[in-house]
Design a protein around this motif. Structure first.
Motif, PDB file in Angstrom:
ATOM      1  N   ILE A   1       0.811  -1.224   0.000  1.00 25.44           N
ATOM      2  CA  ILE A   1       0.000   0.000   0.000  1.00 25.44           C
ATOM      3  C   ILE A   1       0.839   1.266   0.000  1.00 25.44           C
ATOM      4  CG2 ILE A   1      -1.611   1.362   1.400  1.00 25.44           C
ATOM      5  CD1 ILE A   1      -2.939  -1.216   2.227  1.00 25.44           C
ATOM      6  N   TRP A   2       1.877   1.331   0.858  1.00 22.58           N
ATOM      7  CA  TRP A   2       2.538   2.613   1.096  1.00 22.58           C
ATOM      8  C   TRP A   2       3.183   3.183  -0.158  1.00 22.58           C
ATOM      9  CZ3 TRP A   2       7.454   4.395   0.465  1.00 22.58           C
ATOM     10  CH2 TRP A   2       8.452   3.443   0.217  1.00 22.58           C
ATOM     11  N   TRP A   3       3.812   2.314  -0.970  1.00 26.05           N
ATOM     12  CA  TRP A   3       4.485   2.824  -2.172  1.00 26.05           C
ATOM     13  C   TRP A   3       3.467   3.344  -3.189  1.00 26.05           C
ATOM     14  CZ3 TRP A   3       3.340   1.034  -6.971  1.00 26.05           C
ATOM     15  CH2 TRP A   3       2.680  -0.203  -7.052  1.00 26.05           C
ATOM     16  N   ALA A   4       2.286   2.679  -3.258  1.00 26.13           N
ATOM     17  CA  ALA A   4       1.251   3.125  -4.188  1.00 26.13           C
ATOM     18  C   ALA A   4       0.696   4.482  -3.759  1.00 26.13           C
ATOM     19  CB  ALA A   4       0.134   2.078  -4.258  1.00 26.13           C
ATOM     20  N   ILE A   5       0.504   4.648  -2.451  1.00 27.93           N
ATOM     21  CA  ILE A   5       0.031   5.939  -1.939  1.00 27.93           C
ATOM     22  C   ILE A   5       1.054   7.034  -2.245  1.00 27.93           C
ATOM     23  CG2 ILE A   5      -0.605   7.236   0.138  1.00 27.93           C
ATOM     24  CD1 ILE A   5      -1.525   4.582   1.363  1.00 27.93           C
TER      25      ILE A   5
ATOM     26  N   PRO B   1     -10.048  -0.632  -3.225  1.00 34.79           N
ATOM     27  CA  PRO B   1      -8.972  -0.302  -4.175  1.00 34.79           C
ATOM     28  C   PRO B   1      -9.324  -0.613  -5.623  1.00 34.79           C
ATOM     29  CG  PRO B   1      -8.085  -1.424  -2.252  1.00 34.79           C
ATOM     30  CD  PRO B   1      -9.573  -1.539  -2.172  1.00 34.79           C
ATOM     31  N   PHE B   2     -10.048  -1.728  -5.843  1.00 31.19           N
ATOM     32  CA  PHE B   2     -10.426  -2.076  -7.206  1.00 31.19           C
ATOM     33  C   PHE B   2     -11.447  -1.084  -7.765  1.00 31.19           C
ATOM     34  CE2 PHE B   2      -8.701  -6.425  -6.553  1.00 31.19           C
ATOM     35  CZ  PHE B   2      -7.972  -6.518  -7.743  1.00 31.19           C
ATOM     36  N   VAL B   3     -12.351  -0.612  -6.914  1.00 27.13           N
ATOM     37  CA  VAL B   3     -13.326   0.384  -7.354  1.00 27.13           C
ATOM     38  C   VAL B   3     -12.613   1.671  -7.762  1.00 27.13           C
ATOM     39  CG1 VAL B   3     -15.236   1.860  -6.612  1.00 27.13           C
ATOM     40  CG2 VAL B   3     -15.208  -0.554  -5.974  1.00 27.13           C
TER      41      VAL B   3
ATOM     42  N   LEU C   1     -12.265   6.190  -0.368  1.00 28.42           N
ATOM     43  CA  LEU C   1     -11.300   6.316   0.725  1.00 28.42           C
ATOM     44  C   LEU C   1     -12.005   6.442   2.073  1.00 28.42           C
ATOM     45  CD1 LEU C   1      -8.555   8.724  -0.692  1.00 28.42           C
ATOM     46  CD2 LEU C   1      -8.259   6.336  -0.015  1.00 28.42           C
ATOM     47  N   PHE C   2     -13.059   7.236   2.093  1.00 27.49           N
ATOM     48  CA  PHE C   2     -13.802   7.419   3.356  1.00 27.49           C
ATOM     49  C   PHE C   2     -14.403   6.092   3.812  1.00 27.49           C
ATOM     50  CE2 PHE C   2     -17.052   8.941   6.237  1.00 27.49           C
ATOM     51  CZ  PHE C   2     -16.442  10.034   6.834  1.00 27.49           C
ATOM     52  N   TYR C   3     -14.928   5.320   2.872  1.00 33.57           N
ATOM     53  CA  TYR C   3     -15.509   4.018   3.211  1.00 33.57           C
ATOM     54  C   TYR C   3     -14.435   3.062   3.720  1.00 33.57           C
ATOM     55  CZ  TYR C   3     -17.765  -0.532   2.591  1.00 33.57           C
ATOM     56  OH  TYR C   3     -18.257  -1.797   2.790  1.00 33.57           O
ATOM     57  N   ALA C   4     -13.260   3.096   3.065  1.00 32.67           N
ATOM     58  CA  ALA C   4     -12.164   2.243   3.518  1.00 32.67           C
ATOM     59  C   ALA C   4     -11.741   2.611   4.935  1.00 32.67           C
ATOM     60  CB  ALA C   4     -10.982   2.366   2.559  1.00 32.67           C
ATOM     61  N   ALA C   5     -11.698   3.918   5.229  1.00 31.56           N
ATOM     62  CA  ALA C   5     -11.337   4.362   6.579  1.00 31.56           C
ATOM     63  C   ALA C   5     -12.404   3.954   7.587  1.00 31.56           C
ATOM     64  CB  ALA C   5     -11.148   5.878   6.591  1.00 31.56           C
ATOM     65  N   PHE C   6     -13.665   4.015   7.165  1.00 32.12           N
ATOM     66  CA  PHE C   6     -14.758   3.625   8.054  1.00 32.12           C
ATOM     67  C   PHE C   6     -14.654   2.153   8.455  1.00 32.12           C
ATOM     68  CE2 PHE C   6     -19.123   2.044   8.705  1.00 32.12           C
ATOM     69  CZ  PHE C   6     -19.535   2.893   9.730  1.00 32.12           C
TER      70      PHE C   6
ATOM     71  N   LEU D   1      -6.701  10.256   9.255  1.00 31.95           N
ATOM     72  CA  LEU D   1      -6.080  10.931   8.115  1.00 31.95           C
ATOM     73  C   LEU D   1      -6.706  10.482   6.799  1.00 31.95           C
ATOM     74  CD1 LEU D   1      -3.954  12.827   7.009  1.00 31.95           C
ATOM     75  CD2 LEU D   1      -2.288  10.958   7.107  1.00 31.95           C
ATOM     76  N   VAL D   2      -6.985   9.186   6.675  1.00 32.57           N
ATOM     77  CA  VAL D   2      -7.624   8.677   5.460  1.00 32.57           C
ATOM     78  C   VAL D   2      -9.011   9.286   5.298  1.00 32.57           C
ATOM     79  CG1 VAL D   2      -8.497   6.614   4.291  1.00 32.57           C
ATOM     80  CG2 VAL D   2      -6.310   6.524   5.487  1.00 32.57           C
ATOM     81  N   MET D   3      -9.733   9.428   6.402  1.00 31.63           N
ATOM     82  CA  MET D   3     -11.050  10.073   6.347  1.00 31.63           C
ATOM     83  C   MET D   3     -10.951  11.521   5.884  1.00 31.63           C
ATOM     84  SD  MET D   3     -13.288   8.770   9.603  1.00 31.63           S
ATOM     85  CE  MET D   3     -14.124   7.172   9.567  1.00 31.63           C
ATOM     86  N   VAL D   4      -9.931  12.222   6.396  1.00 34.58           N
ATOM     87  CA  VAL D   4      -9.730  13.623   5.994  1.00 34.58           C
ATOM     88  C   VAL D   4      -9.446  13.719   4.499  1.00 34.58           C
ATOM     89  CG1 VAL D   4      -8.171  15.596   6.206  1.00 34.58           C
ATOM     90  CG2 VAL D   4      -8.965  14.422   8.264  1.00 34.58           C
ATOM     91  N   ILE D   5      -8.557  12.847   4.001  1.00 32.58           N
ATOM     92  CA  ILE D   5      -8.222  12.860   2.575  1.00 32.58           C
ATOM     93  C   ILE D   5      -9.462  12.561   1.737  1.00 32.58           C
ATOM     94  CG2 ILE D   5      -6.866  11.749   0.762  1.00 32.58           C
ATOM     95  CD1 ILE D   5      -4.696  11.232   2.850  1.00 32.58           C
ATOM     96  N   GLY D   6     -10.241  11.549   2.157  1.00 25.11           N
ATOM     97  CA  GLY D   6     -11.456  11.222   1.436  1.00 25.11           C
ATOM     98  C   GLY D   6     -12.450  12.366   1.433  1.00 25.11           C
ATOM     99  N   GLY D   7     -12.598  13.025   2.573  1.00 26.32           N
ATOM    100  CA  GLY D   7     -13.507  14.161   2.663  1.00 26.32           C
ATOM    101  C   GLY D   7     -13.067  15.330   1.803  1.00 26.32           C
ATOM    102  N   VAL D   8     -11.763  15.623   1.813  1.00 26.21           N
ATOM    103  CA  VAL D   8     -11.224  16.722   1.000  1.00 26.21           C
ATOM    104  C   VAL D   8     -11.432  16.446  -0.485  1.00 26.21           C
ATOM    105  CG1 VAL D   8      -9.096  17.867   0.282  1.00 26.21           C
ATOM    106  CG2 VAL D   8      -9.545  17.505   2.706  1.00 26.21           C
ATOM    107  N   MET D   9     -11.143  15.218  -0.910  1.00 23.70           N
ATOM    108  CA  MET D   9     -11.327  14.862  -2.321  1.00 23.70           C
ATOM    109  C   MET D   9     -12.780  15.003  -2.735  1.00 23.70           C
ATOM    110  SD  MET D   9      -8.795  11.574  -2.841  1.00 23.70           S
ATOM    111  CE  MET D   9      -8.972  11.537  -4.627  1.00 23.70           C
ATOM    112  N   SER D  10     -13.695  14.559  -1.877  1.00 23.37           N
ATOM    113  CA  SER D  10     -15.121  14.652  -2.206  1.00 23.37           C
ATOM    114  C   SER D  10     -15.583  16.102  -2.297  1.00 23.37           C
ATOM    115  CB  SER D  10     -15.953  13.907  -1.151  1.00 23.37           C
ATOM    116  OG  SER D  10     -15.644  12.530  -1.147  1.00 23.37           O
ATOM    117  N   LEU D  11     -15.132  16.946  -1.373  1.00 23.29           N
ATOM    118  CA  LEU D  11     -15.517  18.359  -1.401  1.00 23.29           C
ATOM    119  C   LEU D  11     -14.984  19.065  -2.647  1.00 23.29           C
ATOM    120  CD1 LEU D  11     -15.049  19.389   2.352  1.00 23.29           C
ATOM    121  CD2 LEU D  11     -17.201  19.155   1.089  1.00 23.29           C
TER     122      LEU D  11
END
Length: 202
Positions: free
Chosen positions: A26-30, A83-85, A123-128, A139-149
């Motif tokens: 995961i980390w290298w892909a991120i 990730p596949f989605v 991302l938000f769902y994955a964090a949930f 942090l994953v939730m924040v990134i997901g929220g920022v992307m959605s906004l």
């Protein structure tokens, strides 16, 4: 007693191997996604006056690369859902932008916005689904929220010029890229921690 210790060590080693393999996938892909996003932002800031057609192709290529990275990461980590989605959405929109030669600025903004909203929601769902004890969950939730906004801004603010589109995408890509790079460093440190725990347990 010795048998119990050996079994406990074996279980710990197996768990460490599974978790370490997942984090390593995961980390290298991120990190790579973050670097690509920052690179896209730099291009948008440096050449904001480029024609819309060129920028559409650039972003289409970015989405394709993002999708390929996502597929490889999902395959290596063993995850079969989120990730596949994300990868499928990136590949689909990337192909649309590259192959649809007559796409307008308005449709382009909507497609980018849809990509951001779907990626953010994923991302938000994955964090949930993560454990509340995991340090990266917030942090994953924040990134997901920022992307959605940012995606919603793109979907509903379509009446803008090429330069404004470029700056909007550049700003969004820079924010997302920095957050992803930071998340990658956190995950990498966690992997190192897991490796050290596994080594001490052995």
């Amino acid at each position: 007693m010795a048998d119990r210790k050996e079994k406990a060590a074996a279980v710990a080693a197996a768990a460490k191997e599974r978790v370490g393999a997942t984090l390593g996938a995961i980390w290298w892909a991120i990190l790579l996604r973050g670097i690509l996003a920052v690179g896209l932002a730099i291009c948008a800031f440096v050449w904001p006056e480029k024609t819309l057609a060129i920028f559409i192709k650039l972003l289409g290529a970015y989405f394709l690369l993002d999708g390929v990275i996502g597929l490889i990461s999902a395959y290596r980590s063993g995850e079969k859902t989120s990730p596949f989605v994300q990868a499928a959405v990136s590949l689909a929109i990337g192909l649309i932008l590259l192959l649809w030669t007559g796409v307008s600025g308005k449709v382009f903004m909507i497609l980018v916005g849809i990509w951001l909203v779907l990626q953010g929601f994923s991302l938000f769902y994955a964090a949930f689904r993560m454990s509340a004890a995991e340090a990266q969950r917030g942090l994953v939730m924040v990134i997901g929220g920022v992307m959605s906004l940012i995606g919603l801004v793109f979907v509903f603010w379509t009446d803008t010029g090429v330069v404004a589109i470029s700056w909007l995408i550049g700003l969004g890509a820079m924010i997302i890229g920095i957050l992803l790079i930071y998340l990658a460093t956190r995950v990498k440190r966690l992997q190192a921690k897991v490796d050290s725990i596994g080594s001490s347990a052995a």
